[in-house]
Design a protein around this motif. Structure first.
Motif, PDB file in Angstrom:
ATOM      1  N   THR A 125       0.299  10.071   4.258  1.00  0.00           N
ATOM      2  CA  THR A 125      -1.001  10.637   4.648  1.00  0.00           C
ATOM      3  C   THR A 125      -2.113   9.616   4.474  1.00  0.00           C
ATOM      4  N   ILE A 126      -2.091   8.885   3.354  1.00  0.00           N
ATOM      5  CA  ILE A 126      -3.085   7.831   3.137  1.00  0.00           C
ATOM      6  C   ILE A 126      -2.970   6.770   4.233  1.00  0.00           C
ATOM      7  N   ASN A 154       0.822  -1.202   0.000  1.00  0.00           N
ATOM      8  CA  ASN A 154       0.000   0.000   0.000  1.00  0.00           C
ATOM      9  C   ASN A 154       0.860   1.257   0.000  1.00  0.00           C
ATOM     10  N   CYS A 183       0.534   3.865  -3.106  1.00  0.00           N
ATOM     11  CA  CYS A 183       0.084   5.238  -2.856  1.00  0.00           C
ATOM     12  C   CYS A 183       1.164   6.241  -3.238  1.00  0.00           C
ATOM     13  N   PHE A 236       2.333  12.032   0.417  1.00  0.00           N
ATOM     14  CA  PHE A 236       1.005  11.580  -0.009  1.00  0.00           C
ATOM     15  C   PHE A 236       0.749  10.158   0.478  1.00  0.00           C
ATOM     16  N   SER A 237       1.742   9.286   0.306  1.00  0.00           N
ATOM     17  CA  SER A 237       1.591   7.895   0.729  1.00  0.00           C
ATOM     18  C   SER A 237       1.427   7.792   2.241  1.00  0.00           C
ATOM     19  N   LEU A 286      -4.463   8.164   7.476  1.00  0.00           N
ATOM     20  CA  LEU A 286      -5.930   8.204   7.391  1.00  0.00           C
ATOM     21  C   LEU A 286      -6.539   6.813   7.523  1.00  0.00           C
ATOM     22  N   TRP A 287      -5.856   5.805   6.986  1.00  0.00           N
ATOM     23  CA  TRP A 287      -6.359   4.443   7.118  1.00  0.00           C
ATOM     24  C   TRP A 287      -6.327   3.989   8.571  1.00  0.00           C
ATOM     25  N   ASN A 345       4.500   0.930   5.854  1.00  0.00           N
ATOM     26  CA  ASN A 345       4.016   1.900   4.867  1.00  0.00           C
ATOM     27  C   ASN A 345       5.121   2.889   4.530  1.00  0.00           C
ATOM     28  N   GLY A 393       0.605   9.239  -5.922  1.00  0.00           N
ATOM     29  CA  GLY A 393       0.969  10.618  -5.609  1.00  0.00           C
ATOM     30  C   GLY A 393       2.034  11.149  -6.553  1.00  0.00           C
TER      31      GLY A 393
END
Length: 305
Positions: A149-150, A109, A113, A146-147, A153-154, A232, A117
């Motif tokens: 942040t995703i 992931n 991501c 960006f990665s 948020l997850w 991540n 991004g």
């Protein structure tokens, strides 16, 4: 939705055969699992199957909205990732049965991501519409952020699900040591250590005791959350590093091109649709099929008395 699905199939047939095969096979498997879950009255699994079918349209949605073309390898990885996370992980309990399944998916992931991004900013850099141009370093840094942040948020989503819906998305960890200031009777911020923990006994409000039999202390999610963010981080760093050299040194590597989306060339079908032209493959009316009595007389017939 029907037009969107038809457009997805048409693009796959025109440009990618392998990704279409993977998509149709996975879609058929999801539908079979959804029917089986419905017959077993497992409606939560039915919901996950419906969610999976929607998520599998993400590659086509991104291509259509952003006017880009995803490489075939990247699209296949996205489809397999969705299937592995929702169907294998949740419905078939791979998160519990297969060691490090969650770790593998969170690493992928982070990589995916970062790729998304990176592609978004790279396309903006190459576009004449935007005046902001980023250097390769800041492009890679933005993809990394960006990665991450995703990923954050997850984890917020997992925590909210556990708190509100009483799920266990943040998987627990068995630990044998606890270091905390909470048990300090002096309240002086002194760390109290509990080591060599072998068992936990729960005492309920009515005085009854329950032995968990876990062989240690049950940590509720913090280790799982931090591990997910760390892997991540690894996936995001790997792709950001690759993306930096891709832009900085103009690498035209075949491996990298499988993960970097490109701006989509104009689709001849969409060009004709925008101009209002008909499809040349559509059957046009043939004047030979018209009624011969309705034809106009030739030029010489007007002189015949």
């Amino acid at each position: 939705m029907r037009d969107f699905f038809r457009d997805h199939i048409r693009r796959s047939v025109l440009y990618r055969n392998s990704s279409l095969t993977v998509y149709l096979v996975l879609r058929a498997l999801v539908i079979l699992i959804m029917v089986r879950s419905f017959l077993r009255h497992s409606y939560e699994s039915v919901f996950l199957c419906i969610l999976t079918l929607l998520l599998m349209l993400i590659p086509s949605f991104l291509e259509r909205r952003l006017k880009v073309r995803l490489p075939e390898t990247l699209e296949i990885i996205i489809l397999l990732f969705i299937f592995a996370a929702e169907i294998l992980g949740e419905i078939n309990s791979f998160y519990i049965r297969v060691p490090h399944w969650d770790t593998i998916l969170h690493t992928i992931n982070g990589f995916l991501c970062a790729a998304i991004g990176f592609a978004l900013i790279d396309l903006m850099n190459r576009s004449d519409t935007f005046s902001v141009k980023m250097s390769p370093f800041y492009l890679a840094l933005t993809a990394f952020c960006f990665s991450m942040t995703i990923g954050v948020l997850w984890e917020f989503f997992e925590y909210s699900g556990d708190l509100i819906m009483h799920t266990d998305m943040q998987k627990d960890t068995i630990v044998h040591e606890i270091y905390s200031v909470e048990p300090d009777p002096t309240r002086s911020n002194r760390v109290v250590a509990f080591t060599d923990i072998q068992e936990v006994i729960l005492v309920h409000s009515d005085g009854t005791e329950e032995v968990l039999g876990l062989g240690g202390y049950l940590d509720i999610g913090i280790h799982d959350t931090m591990k997910d963010l760390m892997v991540n981080f690894v996936g995001a760093v790997v792709f950001s590093f690759i993306g930096y050299f891709y832009v900085r040194h103009g690498w035209n590597d075949r491996f990298l091109s499988q993960f970097i989306p490109k701006r989509r060339e104009s689709d001849p079908h969409e060009q004709r649709r925008a101009r209002g032209d008909s499809d040349p493959h559509e059957q046009q009316p043939d004047c030979r099929d018209s009624d011969p009595h309705e034809r106009q007389p030739d030029r010489g017939s007007q002189f015949i008395r």
